[in-house]
Design a protein around this motif. Structure first.
Motif, mmCIF file in Angstrom:
data_model
loop_
_atom_site.group_PDB
_atom_site.id
_atom_site.type_symbol
_atom_site.label_atom_id
_atom_site.label_comp_id
_atom_site.label_asym_id
_atom_site.label_seq_id
_atom_site.Cartn_x
_atom_site.Cartn_y
_atom_site.Cartn_z
ATOM 1 N N GLU A 96 0.829 -1.203 0.000
ATOM 2 C CA GLU A 96 0.000 0.000 0.000
ATOM 3 C C GLU A 96 0.862 1.252 0.000
ATOM 4 O O GLU A 96 2.079 1.200 0.152
ATOM 5 N N TRP A 97 0.203 2.380 -0.199
ATOM 6 C CA TRP A 97 0.869 3.652 -0.467
ATOM 7 C C TRP A 97 0.151 4.781 0.266
ATOM 8 O O TRP A 97 -1.078 4.848 0.269
ATOM 9 N N TRP A 98 0.920 5.627 0.907
ATOM 10 C CA TRP A 98 0.393 6.842 1.525
ATOM 11 C C TRP A 98 0.971 8.064 0.817
ATOM 12 O O TRP A 98 2.178 8.100 0.537
ATOM 13 N N ASN A 99 0.141 9.055 0.517
ATOM 14 C CA ASN A 99 0.641 10.357 0.073
ATOM 15 C C ASN A 99 0.990 11.180 1.315
ATOM 16 O O ASN A 99 0.492 12.282 1.523
ATOM 17 N N ALA A 100 1.821 10.595 2.149
ATOM 18 C CA ALA A 100 2.193 11.202 3.419
ATOM 19 C C ALA A 100 3.428 10.480 3.916
ATOM 20 O O ALA A 100 3.824 9.440 3.385
ATOM 21 N N ASP A 101 4.030 11.028 4.940
ATOM 22 C CA ASP A 101 5.165 10.408 5.609
ATOM 23 C C ASP A 101 4.613 9.357 6.576
ATOM 24 O O ASP A 101 3.947 9.693 7.553
ATOM 25 N N VAL A 102 4.848 8.080 6.289
ATOM 26 C CA VAL A 102 4.260 7.018 7.090
ATOM 27 C C VAL A 102 4.733 7.066 8.533
ATOM 28 O O VAL A 102 3.976 6.778 9.464
ATOM 29 N N GLN A 103 5.995 7.457 8.738
ATOM 30 C CA GLN A 103 6.473 7.584 10.110
ATOM 31 C C GLN A 103 5.690 8.670 10.855
ATOM 32 O O GLN A 103 5.368 8.524 12.030
ATOM 33 N N GLU A 104 5.337 9.743 10.154
ATOM 34 C CA GLU A 104 4.532 10.789 10.772
ATOM 35 C C GLU A 104 3.102 10.305 11.017
ATOM 36 O O GLU A 104 2.474 10.668 12.004
ATOM 37 N N VAL A 105 2.571 9.480 10.086
ATOM 38 C CA VAL A 105 1.252 8.881 10.303
ATOM 39 C C VAL A 105 1.249 8.100 11.613
ATOM 40 O O VAL A 105 0.323 8.211 12.433
ATOM 41 N N MET A 106 2.305 7.301 11.830
ATOM 42 C CA MET A 106 2.400 6.512 13.053
ATOM 43 C C MET A 106 2.518 7.420 14.274
ATOM 44 O O MET A 106 1.803 7.238 15.274
ATOM 45 N N LYS A 107 3.388 8.418 14.225
ATOM 46 C CA LYS A 107 3.575 9.304 15.369
ATOM 47 C C LYS A 107 2.279 10.047 15.710
ATOM 48 O O LYS A 107 1.928 10.220 16.877
ATOM 49 N N GLU A 108 1.564 10.493 14.661
ATOM 50 C CA GLU A 108 0.348 11.268 14.901
ATOM 51 C C GLU A 108 -0.728 10.428 15.574
ATOM 52 O O GLU A 108 -1.376 10.876 16.526
ATOM 53 N N PHE A 109 -0.937 9.187 15.096
ATOM 54 C CA PHE A 109 -2.024 8.421 15.694
ATOM 55 C C PHE A 109 -1.653 7.924 17.092
ATOM 56 O O PHE A 109 -2.523 7.825 17.968
ATOM 57 N N LEU A 110 -0.372 7.648 17.344
ATOM 58 C CA LEU A 110 0.006 7.274 18.700
ATOM 59 C C LEU A 110 -0.119 8.456 19.655
ATOM 60 O O LEU A 110 -0.522 8.301 20.812
ATOM 61 N N ALA A 111 0.212 9.654 19.169
ATOM 62 C CA ALA A 111 0.075 10.839 20.011
ATOM 63 C C ALA A 111 -1.384 11.189 20.253
ATOM 64 O O ALA A 111 -1.763 11.626 21.342
ATOM 65 N N SER A 112 -2.235 10.986 19.248
ATOM 66 C CA SER A 112 -3.644 11.365 19.374
ATOM 67 C C SER A 112 -4.441 10.368 20.201
ATOM 68 O O SER A 112 -5.500 10.702 20.739
ATOM 69 N N GLY A 113 -3.947 9.128 20.287
ATOM 70 C CA GLY A 113 -4.699 8.084 20.971
ATOM 71 C C GLY A 113 -5.769 7.436 20.120
ATOM 72 O O GLY A 113 -6.441 6.506 20.570
ATOM 73 N N GLY A 114 -5.962 7.920 18.895
ATOM 74 C CA GLY A 114 -6.963 7.352 18.004
ATOM 75 C C GLY A 114 -6.361 6.336 17.051
ATOM 76 O O GLY A 114 -5.293 5.775 17.300
ATOM 77 N N GLY A 115 -7.053 6.105 15.930
ATOM 78 C CA GLY A 115 -6.562 5.175 14.920
ATOM 79 C C GLY A 115 -5.770 5.910 13.854
ATOM 80 O O GLY A 115 -5.872 7.135 13.711
ATOM 81 N N PRO A 116 -4.958 5.193 13.063
ATOM 82 C CA PRO A 116 -4.162 5.834 12.020
ATOM 83 C C PRO A 116 -5.003 6.218 10.808
ATOM 84 O O PRO A 116 -6.064 5.630 10.557
ATOM 85 N N ASN A 117 -4.543 7.210 10.061
ATOM 86 C CA ASN A 117 -5.152 7.516 8.773
ATOM 87 C C ASN A 117 -4.988 6.324 7.837
ATOM 88 O O ASN A 117 -3.957 5.645 7.858
ATOM 89 N N VAL A 118 -5.985 6.079 6.997
ATOM 90 C CA VAL A 118 -5.897 4.966 6.059
ATOM 91 C C VAL A 118 -4.981 5.359 4.904
ATOM 92 O O VAL A 118 -4.730 6.531 4.644
ATOM 93 N N SER A 119 -4.483 4.356 4.194
ATOM 94 C CA SER A 119 -3.607 4.600 3.054
ATOM 95 C C SER A 119 -4.387 5.202 1.899
ATOM 96 O O SER A 119 -5.621 5.193 1.877
ATOM 97 N N ASP A 120 -3.650 5.719 0.903
ATOM 98 C CA ASP A 120 -4.275 6.312 -0.280
ATOM 99 C C ASP A 120 -4.455 5.312 -1.415
ATOM 100 O O ASP A 120 -5.212 5.571 -2.350
ATOM 101 N N ALA A 121 -3.764 4.195 -1.355
ATOM 102 C CA ALA A 121 -3.876 3.205 -2.427
ATOM 103 C C ALA A 121 -3.292 1.891 -1.951
ATOM 104 O O ALA A 121 -2.407 1.850 -1.084
ATOM 105 N N PHE A 122 -3.776 0.808 -2.541
ATOM 106 C CA PHE A 122 -3.134 -0.486 -2.411
ATOM 107 C C PHE A 122 -2.291 -0.732 -3.660
ATOM 108 O O PHE A 122 -2.486 -0.080 -4.703
ATOM 109 N N LEU A 123 -1.348 -1.667 -3.562
ATOM 110 C CA LEU A 123 -0.376 -1.898 -4.630
ATOM 111 C C LEU A 123 -0.308 -3.381 -4.971
ATOM 112 O O LEU A 123 -0.443 -4.238 -4.099
ATOM 113 N N ILE A 124 -0.053 -3.678 -6.249
ATOM 114 C CA ILE A 124 0.331 -5.005 -6.707
ATOM 115 C C ILE A 124 1.721 -4.875 -7.312
ATOM 116 O O ILE A 124 1.918 -4.167 -8.300
ATOM 117 N N ASN A 125 2.688 -5.525 -6.679
ATOM 118 C CA ASN A 125 4.097 -5.428 -7.084
ATOM 119 C C ASN A 125 4.544 -3.975 -7.241
ATOM 120 O O ASN A 125 5.190 -3.599 -8.218
#
Length: 555
Positions: free
Chosen positions: A157-186
């Motif tokens: 999968e693919w995020w139009n974002a910094d995935v490490q920041e996605v992780m930091k934000e949801f852990l700091a917020s206490g909620g769930g992470p933002n979903v990805s922008d796309a899934f990938l095949i190879n």
């Protein structure tokens, strides 16, 4: 015009393709992995990613059963990293297994670590991936007619974002992470996404020939459905073990799991979509579909756009679990099974989503303005800053406790519709469960409905295990053990415990060391849904853990 916005995504992975070998002919194979930042474009976004040797997905390792693979990992990026060799049992050698602060400290920038990948009886498809926070984002004697070709397919999968920041934000917020922008095949999203038509993955096939597809689900937080329009497939393996042939028109594959299947090119020559989308029982998920194209060789006019396959509903739990229930080991003379029958260790672990009030007067983004956590037997894993393996081997005190419970301290109706909120509170802990060498273990994994029930794809490092039973609702030993399959249960390394259900596994604790077990939904393990086994040494010299390499990373 493509966007020139640059962000960093920490996400790399690749295949391990294992064939059979004549006894006495194992080899030493060596690879060089250089971790660095590279630029990649998906969905009209140019991103700087951490890659291996500039590739995404990373290099494929080709080896045979019993080989020793040495991978020299050079970290030339600006972030700590570890690599886990998913499904490799590493007999007596947990030092290269990879989970951060469980079996090693991370490989720091500017350093190198030579990882020794000790292969034993694995045969088929495995994979490797980062195991540090969210930093992962002709050869065979087959038990079926030899296919025309082998094709690795990796779902990502693919995020139009910094995935490490996605992780930091949801852990700091206490909620769930933002979903990805796309899934990938190879590595490619497919032509249903913007700016992606020219890079859609294409598989060219010849009518009448059969292809072995080796599939890995490397998606972070979702079980996936996979289908090919107008084609049935035959499953022949999972998690580096062959299975009885299973004919199906779709696949359900959990994060961390591998599925090997045969595709027979038996339809009128044309273009056909292969596609993948989510199975999810929750409201917050990426509802997009990634596609590749099966292109038949020949003279014909292809359609303007292939037809999409018809998937089960995104929340069709029956479709998800029924596929997995049908997997069976070959269990014949050439591929015998060894299901432990005389159990000496009986364990019962509950798997829960939890809530806890936010510290101080702040509010969090979880339900009731509280913080999401997760637990095994109501214990939320807190990793130490010295890895548990080093502490165990060097007898360093104060790093972990040895009292992880064999069963929950408090029993209740785990799957009732409304569980009292006072049962949603977990305890923090850095505890391990001790197993004697060669003990035979039965572990029942029970999903609960605290906060809300959800599937849990559970992965055990260092071992394969037999899935001897599964069901919906609460496990009842007197009733459910009589229905165990002890004849041809599948041999797995990752198994999805169904929503508000249970799964029973068995294995022999004959691999000494420190071994991580965790949910392969990355948000769940980030919330603490994991635990650690220590398997003690046996009595003879070849039943003990081997010493560490001289270049183990330091904390």
């Amino acid at each position: 015009m493509l966007s020139t916005t640059k962000v960093v995504i920490f996400y790399f992975l690749g295949f391990i393709l294992l064939g059979s070998v004549t006894p006495g002919h194992a080899l030493v194979r060596r690879y060089k992995f250089v971790l660095r930042s590279s630029s990649h474009t998906r969905l009209c976004t140019n991103k700087t990613m951490l890659t291996i040797n500039g590739q995404f997905p990373g290099p494929t390792i080709h080896a045979r059963r019993g080989d020793l693979v040495i991978v020299d990992v050079y970290n030339r990026a600006g972030h700590n990293i570890t690599i886990h060799w998913h499904g490799v049992k590493m007999p007596r050698y947990p030092w290269s297994d990879g989970p951060e602060y469980v079996t090693q400290c991370p490989i720091s920038p500017g350093t190198k670590f030579s990882q020794r990948i000790v292969l034993s009886n694995e045969e088929g498809t495995l994979w490797w991936h980062a195991h540090s926070e969210w930093l992962r984002a002709s050869r065979n004697n087959y038990p079926f007619p030899k296919p025309h070709a082998e094709v690795p397919i990796l779902l990502g999968e693919w995020w139009n974002a910094d995935v490490q920041e996605v992780m930091k934000e949801f852990l700091a917020s206490g909620g769930g992470p933002n979903v990805s922008d796309a899934f990938l095949i190879n590595g490619q999203p497919g032509d249903l996404y913007p700016c992606s038509r020219q890079d859609t993955f294409k598989l060219r096939v010849e009518f009448g020939k059969t292809y072995l597809i080796r599939m890995v689900n490397a998606v972070m937080n979702n079980i996936m459905f996979f289908k090919i329009t107008n084609h049935n497939i035959t499953v022949v393996g999972s998690d580096a073990a062959y299975t009885k042939p299973l004919r199906s028109d779709y696949i359900t594959i959990s994060p961390g799991q591998t599925i090997d299947f045969l595709l027979e090119a038996n339809q009128p020559p044309s273009h056909y979509y292969m596609a993948s989308r989510v199975y999810s029982i929750g409201p917050n998920f990426d509802n997009t579909t990634t596609t590749g194209i099966i292109e038949y060789v020949g003279n014909y006019t292809p359609p303007p756009s292939p037809l999409l396959p018809i998937f089960p509903d995104f929340n069709d739990t029956a479709a998800s679990v029924n596929f997995t229930y049908q997997l069976r080991s070959l269990a014949n003379k050439k591929y015998p099974i060894d299901v432990p029958l005389n159990v000496t260790e009986t364990l019962f672990f509950t798997l829960s989503i939890n809530l806890r009030p936010c510290p101080g007067k702040t509010t969090c983004e979880g339900p009731f303005q509280e913080r999401f956590l997760a637990s095994v037997n109501n214990v939320t894993l807190v990793l130490p800053r010295t890895d548990i393996l080093q502490a165990y081997y060097r007898r360093i005190s104060g790093v972990y406790e040895t009292d992880f419970p064999d069963k929950p301290h408090f029993r209740f109706n785990y799957t009732e519709d409304f569980i009292p909120r006072d049962l949603w509170r977990p305890e923090d802990g850095t505890a391990v469960n001790i197993l004697k060498y060669n003990s035979t273990v039965e572990l029942v994994l029970q999903g609960t409905n605290t906060v809300g029930g959800i599937d849990h794809p559970m992965h055990l490092h260092g071992y394969s295990f037999y899935v001897v039973g599964s069901g919906i609702g609460n496990f009842h030993r007197d009733r459910d053990t009589s229905r165990y399959n002890l004849v041809d249960p599948p041999l797995m390394e990752t198994i999805a415990v169904p929503r508000n259900g249970w799964t029973a596994i068995r294995f022999k604790a004959n691999n000494p060391g420190v071994w991580f077990m965790h949910c392969h939904f990355e948000r769940h393990v980030s919330w603490g849904l994991g635990m650690v086994f220590i398997v003690k040494n046996g009595k003879s010299p070849n039943e003990g853990m081997l010493p560490p390499p001289p270049d183990m990373p330091r904390c």
